[in-house]
Design a protein around this motif. Structure first.
Motif, PDB file in Angstrom:
ATOM      1  N   TYR A   4      33.805  41.298  35.815  1.00 52.89           N
ATOM      2  CA  TYR A   4      33.651  39.888  35.433  1.00 52.89           C
ATOM      3  C   TYR A   4      34.144  38.925  36.509  1.00 52.89           C
ATOM      4  N   SER A   5      34.894  39.424  37.505  1.00 52.55           N
ATOM      5  CA  SER A   5      35.293  38.543  38.612  1.00 52.55           C
ATOM      6  C   SER A   5      34.195  38.447  39.649  1.00 52.55           C
ATOM      7  N   PHE A   6      33.545  39.577  39.963  1.00 53.05           N
ATOM      8  CA  PHE A   6      32.670  39.588  41.140  1.00 53.05           C
ATOM      9  C   PHE A   6      31.225  39.998  40.878  1.00 53.05           C
ATOM     10  N   LYS A   7      30.936  40.632  39.740  1.00 52.75           N
ATOM     11  CA  LYS A   7      29.584  41.186  39.615  1.00 52.75           C
ATOM     12  C   LYS A   7      28.761  40.515  38.532  1.00 52.75           C
ATOM     13  N   PHE A   8      29.368  40.126  37.454  1.00 52.93           N
ATOM     14  CA  PHE A   8      28.623  39.551  36.335  1.00 52.93           C
ATOM     15  C   PHE A   8      28.061  38.180  36.739  1.00 52.93           C
ATOM     16  N   ALA A   9      26.767  37.965  36.455  1.00 57.40           N
ATOM     17  CA  ALA A   9      26.112  36.701  36.839  1.00 57.40           C
ATOM     18  C   ALA A   9      26.290  35.669  35.728  1.00 57.40           C
ATOM     19  N   TRP A  10      27.424  34.994  35.725  1.00 55.26           N
ATOM     20  CA  TRP A  10      27.744  34.033  34.660  1.00 55.26           C
ATOM     21  C   TRP A  10      26.653  32.967  34.529  1.00 55.26           C
ATOM     22  N   GLY A  11      26.030  32.598  35.657  1.00 58.06           N
ATOM     23  CA  GLY A  11      25.046  31.509  35.654  1.00 58.06           C
ATOM     24  C   GLY A  11      23.793  31.830  34.877  1.00 58.06           C
ATOM     25  N   ASN A  12      23.293  33.054  34.943  1.00 57.82           N
ATOM     26  CA  ASN A  12      22.060  33.296  34.184  1.00 57.82           C
ATOM     27  C   ASN A  12      22.018  34.539  33.309  1.00 57.82           C
ATOM     28  N   ALA A  13      23.112  35.278  33.224  1.00 55.71           N
ATOM     29  CA  ALA A  13      23.065  36.470  32.364  1.00 55.71           C
ATOM     30  C   ALA A  13      23.552  36.170  30.943  1.00 55.71           C
ATOM     31  N   VAL A  14      22.931  36.853  29.992  1.00 53.61           N
ATOM     32  CA  VAL A  14      23.370  36.804  28.592  1.00 53.61           C
ATOM     33  C   VAL A  14      23.813  38.228  28.236  1.00 53.61           C
ATOM     34  N   ILE A  15      25.011  38.369  27.708  1.00 56.32           N
ATOM     35  CA  ILE A  15      25.449  39.690  27.243  1.00 56.32           C
ATOM     36  C   ILE A  15      24.782  39.946  25.899  1.00 56.32           C
ATOM     37  N   SER A  16      24.119  41.092  25.804  1.00 55.73           N
ATOM     38  CA  SER A  16      23.420  41.423  24.558  1.00 55.73           C
ATOM     39  C   SER A  16      23.669  42.898  24.278  1.00 55.73           C
ATOM     40  N   PHE A  36      40.045  35.375  35.602  1.00 61.47           N
ATOM     41  CA  PHE A  36      39.605  36.733  35.961  1.00 61.47           C
ATOM     42  C   PHE A  36      39.959  37.023  37.426  1.00 61.47           C
ATOM     43  N   ARG A  37      39.668  36.033  38.288  1.00 63.78           N
ATOM     44  CA  ARG A  37      39.943  36.270  39.715  1.00 63.78           C
ATOM     45  C   ARG A  37      41.449  36.355  39.964  1.00 63.78           C
ATOM     46  N   ARG A  38      42.210  35.533  39.230  1.00 60.30           N
ATOM     47  CA  ARG A  38      43.672  35.565  39.364  1.00 60.30           C
ATOM     48  C   ARG A  38      44.195  36.959  38.986  1.00 60.30           C
ATOM     49  N   ALA A  39      43.644  37.495  37.878  1.00 60.19           N
ATOM     50  CA  ALA A  39      44.087  38.820  37.433  1.00 60.19           C
ATOM     51  C   ALA A  39      43.789  39.851  38.517  1.00 60.19           C
ATOM     52  N   MET A  40      42.592  39.762  39.136  1.00 55.57           N
ATOM     53  CA  MET A  40      42.252  40.723  40.198  1.00 55.57           C
ATOM     54  C   MET A  40      43.219  40.588  41.378  1.00 55.57           C
ATOM     55  N   ASP A  41      43.528  39.339  41.726  1.00 55.67           N
ATOM     56  CA  ASP A  41      44.493  39.106  42.815  1.00 55.67           C
ATOM     57  C   ASP A  41      45.828  39.748  42.486  1.00 55.67           C
ATOM     58  N   LYS A  42      46.267  39.549  41.233  1.00 55.48           N
ATOM     59  CA  LYS A  42      47.559  40.089  40.812  1.00 55.48           C
ATOM     60  C   LYS A  42      47.535  41.616  40.816  1.00 55.48           C
ATOM     61  N   ILE A  43      46.396  42.176  40.393  1.00 58.58           N
ATOM     62  CA  ILE A  43      46.297  43.640  40.359  1.00 58.58           C
ATOM     63  C   ILE A  43      46.503  44.191  41.770  1.00 58.58           C
ATOM     64  N   LYS A  44      45.885  43.517  42.751  1.00 55.29           N
ATOM     65  CA  LYS A  44      46.077  43.970  44.138  1.00 55.29           C
ATOM     66  C   LYS A  44      47.536  43.811  44.549  1.00 55.29           C
ATOM     67  N   THR A  45      48.095  42.635  44.195  1.00 56.43           N
ATOM     68  CA  THR A  45      49.469  42.365  44.603  1.00 56.43           C
ATOM     69  C   THR A  45      50.443  43.323  43.934  1.00 56.43           C
ATOM     70  N   VAL A  46      50.201  43.595  42.653  1.00 56.40           N
ATOM     71  CA  VAL A  46      51.091  44.515  41.943  1.00 56.40           C
ATOM     72  C   VAL A  46      51.134  45.837  42.679  1.00 56.40           C
ATOM     73  N   SER A  47      49.950  46.354  42.999  1.00 60.93           N
ATOM     74  CA  SER A  47      49.954  47.690  43.599  1.00 60.93           C
ATOM     75  C   SER A  47      50.642  47.665  44.950  1.00 60.93           C
ATOM     76  N   MET A  48      50.375  46.600  45.731  1.00 60.17           N
ATOM     77  CA  MET A  48      50.989  46.556  47.053  1.00 60.17           C
ATOM     78  C   MET A  48      52.482  46.295  46.925  1.00 60.17           C
ATOM     79  N   ILE A  60      40.736  48.958  32.882  1.00 61.35           N
ATOM     80  CA  ILE A  60      41.178  47.552  32.943  1.00 61.35           C
ATOM     81  C   ILE A  60      40.777  46.954  34.290  1.00 61.35           C
ATOM     82  N   ARG A  61      41.024  47.693  35.347  1.00 59.98           N
ATOM     83  CA  ARG A  61      40.706  47.182  36.667  1.00 59.98           C
ATOM     84  C   ARG A  61      39.196  46.979  36.817  1.00 59.98           C
ATOM     85  N   GLY A  62      38.421  47.963  36.325  1.00 60.66           N
ATOM     86  CA  GLY A  62      36.962  47.873  36.409  1.00 60.66           C
ATOM     87  C   GLY A  62      36.438  46.677  35.625  1.00 60.66           C
TER      88      GLY A  62
END
Ligand code: ATP
Ligand code: MG
Length: 388
Positions: free
Chosen positions: A284-296, A365-377, A277-279
């Protein structure tokens, strides 16, 4: 990724795993619900038979894939009639169509969706007939009672490819036991965060499932899933298993995928559900290139570029018939979120996403990542929090 995220990774994954399992216990349909849905489908099929005695309702979507949550609808296709060029015709390859007596009773080119909608209404269902969609859809509702929960069902009049992509999703789910909980968790999150409403500019559940499959096939290392469409068919495979054409006509879709799972090696990936889940959120928060990538997911590596597919500018396509008759309608193809259908490769599953929808999805997506960090801390210091 910033190093401090990595530092907290094992703790986050551990907490996330427990949180996800807790949520899954709440959203998994109660025992008997799938059975109830199947029963309702059988009842509806009986009613359809009053119209055409050989009528069937073929289920697809989450009822078949097992990706249903407690609130999931029932998706099915009416057979043996489908829409083709504004006419209702017998579905190709179906052995039994309406009898001659039924054809005579129903008249020339009967409006099947309307007739069925009226029949269902007469039998106590709440019915909404959508005729301006790509294919007419009957939306049915039955209110909750003491004996059953609320039930929602969509009956479509074409889209046999959905039966094939449903089978692909189901097979992926059978490859590894982590697929289903991951899908259910992400669907739950997307619904709860209101980013799973195609008609309001965000993405359908099917789109999220394809995003998850791409992550499990091509991103996480070692992969959790093999690419079932990249395994060559055995020489003895029947032509029917290789390709499919919708109206027995123009376009041939290559529908082959490996189904014999016992011949495939088990995944070497040992990640927990929480780690996956974290991965997924991280990718999708930091690595996927939303601007020019197509998932296939059918392609090696799982990605294409929008340029390569010429999915760069939105366009409007007239569909539903030949020429500008009153029955044609306009389909807006957007490519802001680009997810190629695994069989109908010209179709963007993410075409419903508007600019605003995309921004909301990305910030969620970014909010979820923020929350994941906050949850653990927070949990380290015993302060309650959640990713929702
Ligand atoms: P839910 O529980 O939210 O109803 P679901 O798993 O049934 O989720 P849906 O998005 O309702 O998913 O889709 C059901 C099926 O309809 C999919 O498996 C797919 O076959 C088909 N489908 C849905 N949306 C699209 C789309 N945009 N393009 C092509 N096929 C689609
Ligand atoms: Mg559905």
């Amino acid at each position: 990724i910033a190093p401090r995220y990595e530092l907290f990774f094992p703790i986050q994954a551990h907490h996330l795993d427990a949180l996800a399992k807790d949520i899954l216990a709440q959203i998994t349909p109660p025992p008997g619900e799938t059975e109830q849905k199947r029963k309702l489908l059988a009842q509806l099929e009986q009613l359809c038979k009053e119209l055409i005695s050989s009528a069937r309702l073929i289920p697809f979507g989450s009822l078949v894939t097992g990706f249903a949550t407690a609130s999931s609808d029932i998706d099915c296709i009416f057979s043996p009639i489908q829409v083709s060029n504004n006419r209702y015709v017998e579905t190709p390859h179906v052995i039994e169509g309406p009898t001659d007596a039924e054809k005579k009773r129903l008249g020339d080119n009967p409006d099947y969706p309307l007739l069925l909608a009226q029949l269902l209404e007469k039998n106590g269902f709440q019915v909404l007939l959508l005729s301006k969609t790509r294919v007419p859809i009957i939306k049915l509702k039955r209110a909750a009672s003491d004996s059953h929960p609320e039930l929602n069902c969509d009956i479509g009049f074409k889209n046999s490819l959905a039966v094939h992509n449903t089978a692909l999703l189901k097979t992926y789910s059978e490859c590894d036991e982590r697929v289903k909980p991951l899908v259910l968790f992400i669907k739950w999150w997307a619904k709860r965060r209101c980013i799973n409403t195609p008609y309001l500019g965000t993405l359908c559940s099917y789109g999220y499932v394809l995003m998850i499959l791409h992550y499990l096939i091509n991103v996480v290392q070692p992969p959790v899933l093999p690419n079932l469409q990249d395994i060559p068919p055995p020489a003895t495979t029947h032509a029917r298993e290789l390709s499919f054409s919708e109206d027995g006509g123009d376009t041939d879709y290559f529908i082959w995928f490996a189904k014999n799972l016992s011949e495939l090696p088990r995944s070497k990936n040992t990640s927990s559900l929480g780690e996956l889940i974290r991965g997924f959120f991280d990718y999708y928060s930091f690595k996927f290139a939303w601007g020019n990538a197509v998932i296939s997911i059918r392609s090696k590596g799982g990605l294409k570029t929008k340029q390569e597919k010429e999915w760069t500018t939105a366009n409007i396509k007239t569909a539903g018939g030949e020429g500008e008759t009153e029955n044609t309608f306009q389909v807006k193809n957007r490519y802001l979120v680009a997810i190629e259908d695994p069989f109908e490769t010209t179709h963007n599953v993410g075409r419903t996403c508007t600019g605003k929808g995309l921004n909301t999805i990305r910030s969620e997506f970014r909010r979820a990542m923020d929350k994941i960090k906050t949850v653990s801390m927070a949990q380290e210091f015993s302060i309650g929090s959640g990713i929702y």
